[in-house]
Write a protein that holds these residues in place. Structure first.
Motif, PDB file in Angstrom:
ATOM      1  N   ASP A   1     -11.756   0.413   2.078  1.00 44.25           N
ATOM      2  CA  ASP A   1     -10.861   0.682   3.198  1.00 44.25           C
ATOM      3  C   ASP A   1     -11.664   0.862   4.479  1.00 44.25           C
ATOM      4  O   ASP A   1     -12.836   1.232   4.437  1.00 44.25           O
ATOM      5  CB  ASP A   1     -10.096   1.981   2.894  1.00 44.25           C
ATOM      6  CG  ASP A   1      -8.747   2.033   3.575  1.00 44.25           C
ATOM      7  OD1 ASP A   1      -8.440   1.155   4.391  1.00 44.25           O
ATOM      8  OD2 ASP A   1      -7.989   2.979   3.273  1.00 44.25           O
TER       9      ASP A   1
ATOM     10  N   GLU B   1       0.854  -1.190   0.000  1.00 41.57           N
ATOM     11  CA  GLU B   1       0.000   0.000   0.000  1.00 41.57           C
ATOM     12  C   GLU B   1       0.886   1.236   0.000  1.00 41.57           C
ATOM     13  O   GLU B   1       1.820   1.333   0.797  1.00 41.57           O
ATOM     14  CB  GLU B   1      -0.917   0.028   1.236  1.00 41.57           C
ATOM     15  CG  GLU B   1      -1.778   1.309   1.288  1.00 41.57           C
ATOM     16  CD  GLU B   1      -2.724   1.368   2.486  1.00 41.57           C
ATOM     17  OE1 GLU B   1      -2.695   0.454   3.341  1.00 41.57           O
ATOM     18  OE2 GLU B   1      -3.495   2.349   2.563  1.00 41.57           O
TER      19      GLU B   1
ATOM     20  N   GLU C   1      -8.074   1.961  -3.158  1.00 42.29           N
ATOM     21  CA  GLU C   1      -8.725   1.804  -1.859  1.00 42.29           C
ATOM     22  C   GLU C   1      -9.755   2.915  -1.689  1.00 42.29           C
ATOM     23  O   GLU C   1      -9.420   4.091  -1.629  1.00 42.29           O
ATOM     24  CB  GLU C   1      -7.693   1.828  -0.730  1.00 42.29           C
ATOM     25  CG  GLU C   1      -6.712   0.665  -0.810  1.00 42.29           C
ATOM     26  CD  GLU C   1      -5.934   0.436   0.496  1.00 42.29           C
ATOM     27  OE1 GLU C   1      -6.105   1.214   1.451  1.00 42.29           O
ATOM     28  OE2 GLU C   1      -5.156  -0.529   0.536  1.00 42.29           O
TER      29      GLU C   1
ATOM     30  N   ASN D   1      -4.587   4.933  -1.996  1.00 39.37           N
ATOM     31  CA  ASN D   1      -5.763   5.495  -1.326  1.00 39.37           C
ATOM     32  C   ASN D   1      -6.398   6.591  -2.162  1.00 39.37           C
ATOM     33  O   ASN D   1      -5.704   7.432  -2.719  1.00 39.37           O
ATOM     34  CB  ASN D   1      -5.361   6.080   0.036  1.00 39.37           C
ATOM     35  CG  ASN D   1      -4.962   5.004   1.016  1.00 39.37           C
ATOM     36  OD1 ASN D   1      -5.815   4.319   1.570  1.00 39.37           O
ATOM     37  ND2 ASN D   1      -3.663   4.824   1.211  1.00 39.37           N
TER      38      ASN D   1
HETATM   39 CA    CA Z   1      -5.781   2.577   3.046  1.00 40.21          CA
END
Ligand code: CA
Ligand code: C2E
Ligand code: CA
Ligand code: CA
Length: 276
Positions: free
Chosen positions: A178, A58, A148, A116
């Protein structure tokens, strides 16, 4: 002596001006952060719980200032208020794709790169073009990129959001939710959108060994996900006993300090080599 109301008022507005000034300064510096290349991505490995293999990383944003590293919690809210999150988020997508390509070229095993997304990126940006451009610039397969999303994005079933997500699906980009379980209680969106993975929020993971309710919630989420053919990943895994409890639920993947912290690219590459 008794303070006059007028003086108190003046003091209050002056205090407010100071903080407004500070905010403006921070805002200005945040603007320059992009141009001055003060933004960096850290990467945190995601592991298959059964095999221990790294299946993804990530990307987590950091702001490197002369005074030190600023965590995202300190500047992302401001970037969202000012709309700066849109160009910033586009940079994150490009940079993450570029890094994924670099690691492929360096001979590391293929894995997913998770990024993200902020809700604003759905409304203000032409996300499809941003993502498509980043993938083609890096010649990266769409299935290497995972976005996400937060429940707050999915709950607003604005036509535009729906259309964007459908197009992402069609493109082959992976989608995960998420902080799953912390947002809205409606699960209806799981039917409407094709998502690939649920990220079980770290608050449930933290309490999984001490609180029966948290353990029950994690079990229920994993079971539901499995019937819907979705993968599950638990985030914020810090102890072996949490990992053991997660293994007992059948959770697929894990991410957390127990395995690795978010690291700069070079350090993460060394970690990935060690695990490959
Ligand atoms: Ca995240
Ligand atoms: P998140 O997406 O839920 O990311 C997980 C956070 O938990 C990260 O904090 C990570 O460093 C931290 N974490 C990882 N493992 C553990 C663990 O074992 N224990 C604990 N206590 N924490 C762990 P970080 O990097 O400070 O990021 C905070 C939030 O900022 C992220 O939460 C995400 O919502 C946001 N964010 C980060 N990068 C981006 C970005 O590029 N774009 C957008 N829109 N938001 C971002
Ligand atoms: Ca999360
Ligand atoms: Ca979070």
């Amino acid at each position: 002596a008794k303070q006059s109301g007028r003086n108190a008022y003046r003091f209050f507005t002056e205090a407010m001006n100071v903080s407004t000034l500070e905010r403006l300064t921070l805002q200005q510096r945040l603007h320059q952060a992009l141009e001055r290349q003060e933004l960096v991505l850290y990467y945190q490995p995601q592991l298959d719980l059964a095999s221990g293999r790294v299946v993804g990383v990530e990307a987590l944003l950091r702001w490197r200032t002369p005074e030190g590293l600023v965590p995202p919690g300190k500047f992302i809210p401001l970037a969202e208020e000012t709309g700066l999150i849109v160009p910033m988020g586009a940079w994150v997508i490009q940079e993450a794709c570029r890094q994924a390509r670099t690691w492929l070229d360096a001979g590391l095993p293929p894995m997913t790169m998770a990024v993200n997304l902020s809700a604003l990126q759905f409304h203000r940006d032409n996300l499809l073009i941003t993502v498509g451009d980043a993938l083609s610039a890096a010649s990266l397969p769409a299935a290497s990129l995972e976005l996400e999303l937060t429940e707050s994005i999915l709950i607003q079933d604005a036509e535009a959001t729906l259309a964007t997500l459908k197009a992402m699906n069609a493109m082959g980009v992976l989608l995960s939710i998420d902080d799953f379980g912390t947002g809205y209680s409606s699960l209806a969106y799981l039917k409407r959108f094709t998502v690939d993975k649920l990220k079980i929020d770290q608050s449930f993971v933290r309490d999984i060994t001490s609180d029966g309710d948290s353990a029950a919630i994690v079990r229920a989420v994993v079971q539901m996900a499995s019937s819907l053919k979705l993968k599950t990943i638990a985030e914020g895994v810090e102890t072996e006993s949490q990992a053991a409890a997660l293994r007992a639920t059948g959770c697929d993947e894990v991410q957390g300090y127990l395995y690795a912290r978010p690291m700069p690219a070079a350090e993460c590459e060394a970690y990935l080599r060690g695990k490959a």
